[in-house]
Design a protein around this motif. Sequence first.
Motif, short mmCIF file in Angstrom:
data_model
loop_
_atom_site.label_atom_id
_atom_site.label_comp_id
_atom_site.label_asym_id
_atom_site.label_seq_id
_atom_site.Cartn_x
_atom_site.Cartn_y
_atom_site.Cartn_z
N LEU A 68 0.82 -1.21 0.00
CA LEU A 68 0.00 0.00 0.00
C LEU A 68 0.85 1.26 0.00
N SER A 69 1.99 1.20 0.68
CA SER A 69 2.84 2.39 0.77
C SER A 69 3.40 2.80 -0.60
N GLU A 70 3.44 1.87 -1.55
CA GLU A 70 3.98 2.15 -2.88
C GLU A 70 2.88 2.37 -3.92
N CYS A 71 1.61 2.30 -3.48
CA CYS A 71 0.50 2.45 -4.43
C CYS A 71 0.31 3.92 -4.82
N PRO A 72 0.03 4.18 -6.08
CA PRO A 72 -0.17 5.58 -6.52
C PRO A 72 -1.36 6.24 -5.85
N ASP A 130 -12.93 3.63 -2.16
CA ASP A 130 -12.71 3.13 -3.53
C ASP A 130 -11.22 2.96 -3.80
N HIS A 131 -10.42 3.92 -3.39
CA HIS A 131 -8.97 3.84 -3.60
C HIS A 131 -8.37 2.66 -2.82
N LEU A 132 -8.83 2.47 -1.59
CA LEU A 132 -8.34 1.33 -0.80
C LEU A 132 -8.70 0.02 -1.49
N HIS A 133 -9.93 -0.10 -1.95
CA HIS A 133 -10.36 -1.35 -2.60
C HIS A 133 -9.61 -1.57 -3.90
N ARG A 134 -9.39 -0.51 -4.67
CA ARG A 134 -8.67 -0.64 -5.94
C ARG A 134 -7.25 -1.14 -5.70
N ALA A 135 -6.57 -0.56 -4.72
CA ALA A 135 -5.20 -0.97 -4.43
C ALA A 135 -5.14 -2.40 -3.91
N LEU A 136 -6.04 -2.74 -2.99
CA LEU A 136 -6.04 -4.08 -2.43
C LEU A 136 -6.46 -5.13 -3.46
N SER A 137 -7.24 -4.73 -4.44
CA SER A 137 -7.63 -5.67 -5.51
C SER A 137 -6.40 -6.12 -6.29
N ARG A 138 -5.50 -5.19 -6.57
CA ARG A 138 -4.28 -5.57 -7.27
C ARG A 138 -3.43 -6.50 -6.40
N TYR A 139 -3.35 -6.21 -5.11
CA TYR A 139 -2.59 -7.06 -4.21
C TYR A 139 -3.20 -8.46 -4.13
N ALA A 140 -4.54 -8.51 -4.04
CA ALA A 140 -5.22 -9.80 -3.94
C ALA A 140 -5.00 -10.63 -5.21
N ARG A 141 -5.08 -10.01 -6.37
CA ARG A 141 -4.87 -10.74 -7.62
C ARG A 141 -3.44 -11.26 -7.70
N ALA A 142 -2.48 -10.45 -7.28
CA ALA A 142 -1.07 -10.84 -7.37
C ALA A 142 -0.74 -12.01 -6.45
N LEU A 147 -10.90 -10.91 -1.73
CA LEU A 147 -11.09 -9.58 -1.15
C LEU A 147 -12.58 -9.28 -1.04
N HIS A 148 -12.99 -8.79 0.12
CA HIS A 148 -14.39 -8.42 0.36
C HIS A 148 -14.47 -6.93 0.63
N ARG A 149 -15.51 -6.32 0.12
CA ARG A 149 -15.67 -4.87 0.25
C ARG A 149 -16.82 -4.56 1.19
N TRP A 150 -16.59 -3.63 2.14
CA TRP A 150 -17.62 -3.25 3.11
C TRP A 150 -17.78 -1.73 3.13
#
Length: 432
Positions: A68-72, A130-142, A147-150
């Motif tokens: 997350l620290s390196e996410c745009p 939205d930004h948190l979910h977008r970043a974590l989605s990439r991490y989850a796929r990798a 990933l669940h969204r609340w």
Amino acid sequence: MKRKSRKDHFVRALMIREPATFRPQRRAYTRLSARFFHLVDAIAQAHEPTPTQLAALERSYNSTGDFLSECPEFSGLLVQVHSHGSRRLGTIVRPRDGSREGFDIDLIARLAPSARYKYGGDQGPALLLDHLHRALSRYARAHGLRLHRWERCATLEYAEGMCADIAPVIDAPLLSGPHGDTHGLIPDRELRLFNSTNPRGYAKRFDLAAAISPNFPTAEIIAKAMDSARRADVAPLPDAEEVFDRLLCRLVQLLKLHRNVAFGSVKEQDLAPTSVFLTTLAAMAYAVEAPMPHASPLELLLDIVERMPLQFERRRLPGGAEEWVLPNPSAPTDNLAESMNDPLRQGAFFAWHGRLLEDIKRILDAIENHEGLDVLLKAVKIAFGSRGFTAVQQMEMGRQESSRRAGRTILLASSAVIPVNVAARPHTFFGA
């Protein structure tokens, strides 16, 4: 006539609106305290993560934080990813969902105060999530994770059933109030606003309460008696100082484990009191009771449990309903009892509280009256479920075997010096 089950009685009791009046008979016996806390230790340890699992949790959320620290999305804004809740407080237990072996942890993604400019306005909370979910989605796929969204966080499912709830919090220090320097704002997508929060401040308050030394006027006698019990029973019992040092953490674990068994797995209509509600009540009650003189740790524990329903405010509303209020002292406007403001949940809390006292009394009776291992195990299973049953069973079987070996050693050593006849002492499991 069909006999009503224990569960039927519990369901009927959901409409009880007053704290339980049941008060177990006081036991000031030090030996009983030692035995009870030995049992609680075994049950709690059976529900705690192993060192291997803890290390895996640490690796997983450190990896997530580094990503997350390196996410745009959070470039220059992410300050820290840290644990909070039960992992931070030392009160972690297995989740209520018995279908998996993993543990749940809560993580905070801390953002700098300047993030308030980026995520201001009505759409700001949703944009941050939205930004948190977008970043974590990439991490989850990798990493092949789910990933669940609340509405206020996202949940990552790591390997071996471990889950992490990750919530973004923007640092927003307050000029006044306790621990205002760690105050923050957490987004709520549904309400389209930021709520007051302070997980680091809450942890500090808990630590302050846990650090209060219990007032046992006969502390030296208690310690000597507990040490005597440890020697007499061969198998190790908890040291007196260890019992005192972690009393609040063990109490919180005890409450959560009993709640998990009483309410079962999470259902569509979950009436169980939340962990933060129980933890806060226990910490507040401990802060009041610990400085007062108590004859034993067991008496202190019972007083804390009985005081818990008195620690929150109950406001009568028009029509007869109640609003429960438990302010978070480190986060203005944060009502830690907000989730309890439902008549069924409120009734369920009082019913559970009464059942907790009854179940503790049943276990103490089995210990004090030497009712046998089968009676004790049945009482433990009712209160703390199958895993607690197995933990106590293994502990007791190990103690019996240790006692037998020690008895044989003493007999052989004695006979080498002078012939003696030693009558076998009947095993009472938990002693006098």
